[in-house]
Each structure stands twice: as C-alpha cells, then as structure tokens.
Design a protein around this motif. Structure first.
Motif, PDB file in Angstrom:
ATOM      1  N   UNK A 123     -25.562  84.297 -38.785  1.00  0.00           N
ATOM      2  CA  UNK A 123     -24.565  83.482 -39.474  1.00  0.00           C
ATOM      3  C   UNK A 123     -25.057  83.142 -40.879  1.00  0.00           C
ATOM      4  N   UNK A 124     -24.318  83.537 -41.922  1.00  0.00           N
ATOM      5  CA  UNK A 124     -24.764  83.242 -43.291  1.00  0.00           C
ATOM      6  C   UNK A 124     -24.765  81.758 -43.614  1.00  0.00           C
ATOM      7  N   UNK A 125     -23.836  81.011 -43.028  1.00  0.00           N
ATOM      8  CA  UNK A 125     -23.774  79.549 -43.153  1.00  0.00           C
ATOM      9  C   UNK A 125     -23.320  79.011 -41.801  1.00  0.00           C
ATOM     10  N   UNK A 126     -23.544  77.725 -41.511  1.00  0.00           N
ATOM     11  CA  UNK A 126     -23.111  77.168 -40.223  1.00  0.00           C
ATOM     12  C   UNK A 126     -21.597  76.968 -40.196  1.00  0.00           C
ATOM     13  N   UNK A 127     -20.883  78.005 -39.770  1.00  0.00           N
ATOM     14  CA  UNK A 127     -19.427  77.933 -39.799  1.00  0.00           C
ATOM     15  C   UNK A 127     -18.862  76.875 -38.862  1.00  0.00           C
ATOM     16  N   UNK A 128     -19.639  76.443 -37.880  1.00  0.00           N
ATOM     17  CA  UNK A 128     -19.166  75.363 -37.011  1.00  0.00           C
ATOM     18  C   UNK A 128     -18.982  74.078 -37.823  1.00  0.00           C
ATOM     19  N   UNK A 129     -19.874  73.870 -38.803  1.00  0.00           N
ATOM     20  CA  UNK A 129     -19.723  72.712 -39.680  1.00  0.00           C
ATOM     21  C   UNK A 129     -18.636  72.946 -40.730  1.00  0.00           C
ATOM     22  N   UNK A 130     -18.574  74.172 -41.259  1.00  0.00           N
ATOM     23  CA  UNK A 130     -17.552  74.497 -42.260  1.00  0.00           C
ATOM     24  C   UNK A 130     -16.157  74.293 -41.680  1.00  0.00           C
ATOM     25  N   UNK A 131     -15.931  74.834 -40.495  1.00  0.00           N
ATOM     26  CA  UNK A 131     -14.601  74.748 -39.883  1.00  0.00           C
ATOM     27  C   UNK A 131     -14.231  73.304 -39.550  1.00  0.00           C
ATOM     28  N   UNK A 132     -15.203  72.541 -39.083  1.00  0.00           N
ATOM     29  CA  UNK A 132     -14.929  71.132 -38.792  1.00  0.00           C
ATOM     30  C   UNK A 132     -14.625  70.375 -40.073  1.00  0.00           C
ATOM     31  N   UNK A 133     -15.292  70.749 -41.173  1.00  0.00           N
ATOM     32  CA  UNK A 133     -14.972  70.148 -42.469  1.00  0.00           C
ATOM     33  C   UNK A 133     -13.543  70.439 -42.889  1.00  0.00           C
ATOM     34  N   UNK A 134     -13.072  71.671 -42.617  1.00  0.00           N
ATOM     35  CA  UNK A 134     -11.680  71.995 -42.951  1.00  0.00           C
ATOM     36  C   UNK A 134     -10.713  71.190 -42.087  1.00  0.00           C
ATOM     37  N   UNK A 135     -11.073  70.965 -40.829  1.00  0.00           N
ATOM     38  CA  UNK A 135     -10.239  70.129 -39.964  1.00  0.00           C
ATOM     39  C   UNK A 135     -10.202  68.695 -40.495  1.00  0.00           C
ATOM     40  N   UNK A 136     -11.338  68.213 -40.987  1.00  0.00           N
ATOM     41  CA  UNK A 136     -11.386  66.865 -41.555  1.00  0.00           C
ATOM     42  C   UNK A 136     -10.498  66.769 -42.798  1.00  0.00           C
ATOM     43  N   UNK A 137     -10.473  67.831 -43.595  1.00  0.00           N
ATOM     44  CA  UNK A 137      -9.602  67.831 -44.771  1.00  0.00           C
ATOM     45  C   UNK A 137      -8.140  67.729 -44.357  1.00  0.00           C
ATOM     46  N   UNK A 138      -7.763  68.376 -43.261  1.00  0.00           N
ATOM     47  CA  UNK A 138      -6.383  68.269 -42.791  1.00  0.00           C
ATOM     48  C   UNK A 138      -6.063  66.838 -42.354  1.00  0.00           C
ATOM     49  N   UNK A 139      -7.048  66.135 -41.814  1.00  0.00           N
ATOM     50  CA  UNK A 139      -6.837  64.717 -41.488  1.00  0.00           C
ATOM     51  C   UNK A 139      -6.559  63.934 -42.765  1.00  0.00           C
ATOM     52  N   UNK A 140      -7.361  64.181 -43.810  1.00  0.00           N
ATOM     53  CA  UNK A 140      -7.169  63.482 -45.078  1.00  0.00           C
ATOM     54  C   UNK A 140      -5.798  63.780 -45.679  1.00  0.00           C
ATOM     55  N   UNK A 141      -5.398  65.040 -45.669  1.00  0.00           N
ATOM     56  CA  UNK A 141      -4.116  65.422 -46.268  1.00  0.00           C
ATOM     57  C   UNK A 141      -2.942  64.902 -45.450  1.00  0.00           C
ATOM     58  N   UNK A 142      -3.069  64.918 -44.128  1.00  0.00           N
ATOM     59  CA  UNK A 142      -1.991  64.385 -43.291  1.00  0.00           C
ATOM     60  C   UNK A 142      -1.818  62.894 -43.541  1.00  0.00           C
ATOM     61  N   UNK A 143      -2.917  62.189 -43.721  1.00  0.00           N
ATOM     62  CA  UNK A 143      -2.826  60.759 -44.017  1.00  0.00           C
ATOM     63  C   UNK A 143      -2.009  60.527 -45.282  1.00  0.00           C
ATOM     64  N   UNK A 144      -2.269  61.295 -46.322  1.00  0.00           N
ATOM     65  CA  UNK A 144      -1.520  61.147 -47.570  1.00  0.00           C
ATOM     66  C   UNK A 144      -0.042  61.449 -47.333  1.00  0.00           C
ATOM     67  N   UNK A 145       0.226  62.508 -46.599  1.00  0.00           N
ATOM     68  CA  UNK A 145       1.609  62.909 -46.344  1.00  0.00           C
ATOM     69  C   UNK A 145       2.371  61.835 -45.564  1.00  0.00           C
ATOM     70  N   UNK A 146       1.632  61.027 -44.803  1.00  0.00           N
ATOM     71  CA  UNK A 146       2.240  59.956 -44.009  1.00  0.00           C
ATOM     72  C   UNK A 146       2.301  58.632 -44.771  1.00  0.00           C
ATOM     73  N   UNK A 147       1.925  58.658 -46.047  1.00  0.00           N
ATOM     74  CA  UNK A 147       1.931  57.428 -46.829  1.00  0.00           C
ATOM     75  C   UNK A 147       0.726  56.546 -46.596  1.00  0.00           C
ATOM     76  N   UNK A 148      -0.346  57.124 -46.054  1.00  0.00           N
ATOM     77  CA  UNK A 148      -1.554  56.377 -45.734  1.00  0.00           C
ATOM     78  C   UNK A 148      -2.672  56.738 -46.711  1.00  0.00           C
ATOM     79  N   UNK A 149      -3.775  56.024 -46.588  1.00  0.00           N
ATOM     80  CA  UNK A 149      -4.985  56.352 -47.316  1.00  0.00           C
ATOM     81  C   UNK A 149      -6.072  56.710 -46.322  1.00  0.00           C
ATOM     82  N   UNK A 150      -7.122  57.371 -46.792  1.00  0.00           N
ATOM     83  CA  UNK A 150      -8.213  57.760 -45.905  1.00  0.00           C
ATOM     84  C   UNK A 150      -9.482  57.964 -46.718  1.00  0.00           C
TER      85      UNK A 150
END
Length: 220
Positions: A123-150
C-alpha cells in the motif's frame, strides 16, 4: 443548496447553539451520506460513533480532556485549549470516524484482487485512513447542506486509550477524527473582520498548489 455553495460555505465552526438539537432525520442523513464515500476495493473499512445524548458527549469530553500530568497543563497553550473546548462542548452531536486496516488487508487478499496475503507494504499510503477522511468530509459537507456547522478535530494519542476504554472501541479501529455538529452559535455565525483578514493572509494562492503539465517550484 447548490454544491458550489456548500463547498464555499464550509468552514470549521467551534461554538454552537446548545438549545437547538440536530433533528433525528438529519442525523440519519449524515450517517447515510458518510457511507457514500469511496473506498479502495469497496472495502468500507470504517466505523462511526454517533453521540447524540448529552451524557454520552460528557463522557467523550471527559475521556479526551488534557491529563493534569501533561507537561502542557497550566500553560498558555492549555488555557487556549480550554477556551476552544468550552465552545466545542456546546455541540449537540459528535461523530467519531474510525478506520480499520484489517478490513482492507482482508479485502485485498481475496481472489478477485490477485494478492495471496495481507502484506501491508504493497500500500503506497494507508488508504483505510484516506477513505475514512473522505467519509468525514461528507459529514462536514452534509452539515453545511442541512444549515448546520461542523468542525473536524483529532483525538490525541495520549487520549486514545481512555477514549477506547470509555466507549468500547476495538483495538482494530483507529479514531481518525471527531466531528462536532450543530447550529452555529450567534458568536460563531460569521467570521469577524480580523479572522477573515487572517485567513486571507494565510491562504496559499492557487498557483502555488495547482500545477498543469509540469510541477513547478515557487521560484519558477
């Protein structure tokens, strides 16, 4: 909300209105959207701990508090951390995103991937952490879309054993980051002119980070 507006409005919110809980349907939407993140081999080696109850959030903040024996205790840095925590502790929702390396190693040892073992050095980088980071970004973006902050923040290494013990998190799951979610407090609803000027001063120009055709140094 248009996607471009969601991206433009996303910022880290560090103080919330404690009188306004996050609606349950929004909590569930955040959970569903987090699972829409891409993952290598569709491994989905992540796990999310949602803390919606005040008692559970209190346990989280207690487990991740600065240890009195820490060399930084009593310093100006600790005072700044205490002020930051005071705002963050008003969030009515905390989502902790975890990655699981074993899920990826097992997935890529299956016949359809062509690897016969669970060797990590492929594995060139720990993709388990990379992918979880992308999931976390979706949490942040969904919060904004719902009128929330995060706000996304890390759980420090010295705090992780206490956190694991408090919430029963298996050793195979690593907390990549925690996310506070809620309606921004009036004091945090918008950037002050001073903070905005500071951000603009520190923001790297696009020509320093985007390269077309050939990587160029700043001097070029």
């Amino acid at each position: 909300m248009e996607f471009r507006d969601v991206v433009r409005r996303r910022r880290m919110v560090r103080a919330y209105d404690p009188s306004r809980p996050v609606p349950q349907e929004t909590v569930e939407r955040i959970a569903r959207h987090a699972q829409r993140a891409p993952s290598a081999g569709y491994s989905q080696g992540w796990g999310f701990l949602f803390l919606t109850e005040q008692a559970d959030r209190d346990r989280f903040w207690a487990a991740t508090d600065l240890d009195p024996s820490d060399p930084n205790a009593g310093t100006a840095a600790a005072a700044g951390l205490a002020e930051w925590r005071a705002g963050m502790m008003t969030a009515p929702l905390i989502v902790v995103a975890h990655s699981c390396k074993d899920v990826y190693l097992d997935r890529y040892a299956r016949d359809d991937k062509g690897w016969s073992d669970r060797a990590e050095d492929r594995w060139p980088v720990p993709y388990w952490d990379v992918d979880t980071g992308m999931a976390a970004l979706l949490v942040l973006l969904t919060a904004v879309d719902e009128g929330l902050g995060a706000c996304l923040f890390g759980i420090m290494p010295g705090e992780i054993p206490r956190y694991r013990a408090e919430f029963g998190v298996p050793d195979s799951y690593t907390p990549v980051g925690a996310i506070t979610v809620g309606y921004p407090a009036p004091s945090d609803a918008r950037l002050t002119p001073e903070r905005k000027a500071s951000f603009q001063e520190r923001k790297r120009p696009v020509e320093d980070v985007v390269h077309y055709g050939q990587w160029k140094t700043a001097r070029e």
